[in-house]
Design a protein around this motif. Structure first.
Motif, short mmCIF file in Angstrom:
data_model
loop_
_atom_site.label_atom_id
_atom_site.label_comp_id
_atom_site.label_asym_id
_atom_site.label_seq_id
_atom_site.Cartn_x
_atom_site.Cartn_y
_atom_site.Cartn_z
N LEU A 37 -4.97 15.71 -3.85
CA LEU A 37 -4.68 16.66 -2.69
C LEU A 37 -5.82 17.68 -2.48
O LEU A 37 -6.22 18.07 -1.60
N ASP A 38 -6.04 18.25 -3.63
CA ASP A 38 -6.90 19.31 -3.80
C ASP A 38 -8.18 19.18 -3.17
O ASP A 38 -8.92 19.94 -2.63
N TYR A 39 -8.84 17.84 -3.64
CA TYR A 39 -10.15 17.38 -3.13
C TYR A 39 -10.05 17.30 -1.74
O TYR A 39 -11.07 18.00 -1.00
N HIS A 40 -9.27 16.70 -1.28
CA HIS A 40 -9.13 16.28 0.31
C HIS A 40 -8.87 17.72 1.11
O HIS A 40 -9.49 17.90 2.18
N ARG A 41 -8.01 18.49 0.46
CA ARG A 41 -7.69 19.71 1.09
C ARG A 41 -9.04 20.55 1.33
O ARG A 41 -9.31 21.31 2.15
N GLN A 78 -4.52 4.83 3.22
CA GLN A 78 -3.03 5.41 3.90
C GLN A 78 -3.62 6.62 4.80
O GLN A 78 -3.33 6.81 5.68
N ILE A 79 -4.56 7.36 4.29
CA ILE A 79 -5.37 8.38 4.90
C ILE A 79 -5.74 8.14 6.33
O ILE A 79 -5.63 8.57 7.37
N LYS A 80 -6.67 6.75 6.05
CA LYS A 80 -7.27 6.25 7.40
C LYS A 80 -6.28 5.99 8.48
O LYS A 80 -6.50 5.93 9.42
N GLN A 81 -5.33 5.31 7.80
CA GLN A 81 -4.14 4.72 8.70
C GLN A 81 -3.35 5.98 9.54
O GLN A 81 -2.37 5.62 10.15
N GLY A 82 -3.35 7.08 8.75
CA GLY A 82 -2.25 8.11 9.05
C GLY A 82 -1.17 7.94 8.47
O GLY A 82 -0.17 8.65 8.92
N THR A 83 -0.87 7.13 7.53
CA THR A 83 0.41 7.05 6.85
C THR A 83 0.49 7.62 5.36
O THR A 83 1.71 7.28 4.64
N PHE A 84 -0.32 8.59 5.04
CA PHE A 84 -0.52 9.13 3.83
C PHE A 84 0.73 10.00 3.77
O PHE A 84 0.81 10.91 4.61
N PRO A 85 1.67 10.06 2.75
CA PRO A 85 2.85 10.84 2.59
C PRO A 85 2.50 12.28 2.28
O PRO A 85 3.29 13.21 2.52
N GLY A 86 1.25 12.60 1.49
CA GLY A 86 0.93 13.98 1.24
C GLY A 86 0.59 14.81 2.29
O GLY A 86 -0.15 14.39 3.46
N LYS A 87 0.43 16.10 1.86
CA LYS A 87 -0.08 17.08 3.13
C LYS A 87 -1.37 17.56 2.86
O LYS A 87 -1.44 18.19 1.65
N ILE A 88 -2.24 17.01 3.70
CA ILE A 88 -3.55 17.38 3.54
C ILE A 88 -4.24 18.25 4.49
O ILE A 88 -3.69 18.29 5.57
#
Length: 88
Positions: A37-41, A78-88
């Motif tokens: 998460l920290d990386y993507h944020r 999941q990030i590409k599909q927009g279904t990732f449960p985490g908050k980025i």
């Protein structure tokens, strides 16, 4: 937050992630997920500001050291599909 500059090893000397006091136990699952998460944020924030994303490399190396490849692949899908449960 950890001081990224102080914990970055010289180039080519990366072995294992340094101790993170937020995750003192043997089970490093949460550490893996948090660094993902920290990386993507970090990348998102740096891109928004128009800055170089090189400081985010620390989080990238840590989560690649800790996380199973299958988890990272699934999370990226999941990030590409927009279904990732985490908050980025």
């Amino acid at each position: 937050m950890l001081d990224v500059e102080a914990q970055m090893p010289p180039s080519g000397e990366w072995k294992t992630p340094p101790f993170d006091p937020r995750f003192p136990n043997q089970n490093q699952t949460r550490n893996c997920y948090q660094n993902f998460l920290d990386y993507h944020r970090c990348v998102k924030t740096m891109n928004r500001r128009g800055k170089n994303t090189q400081p985010c490399e620390y989080y990238f190396r840590v989560f690649h050291s800790l996380c199973p490849v299958s988890w990272v692949q699934r999370w990226n899908e999941q990030i590409k599909q927009g279904t990732f449960p985490g908050k980025i």
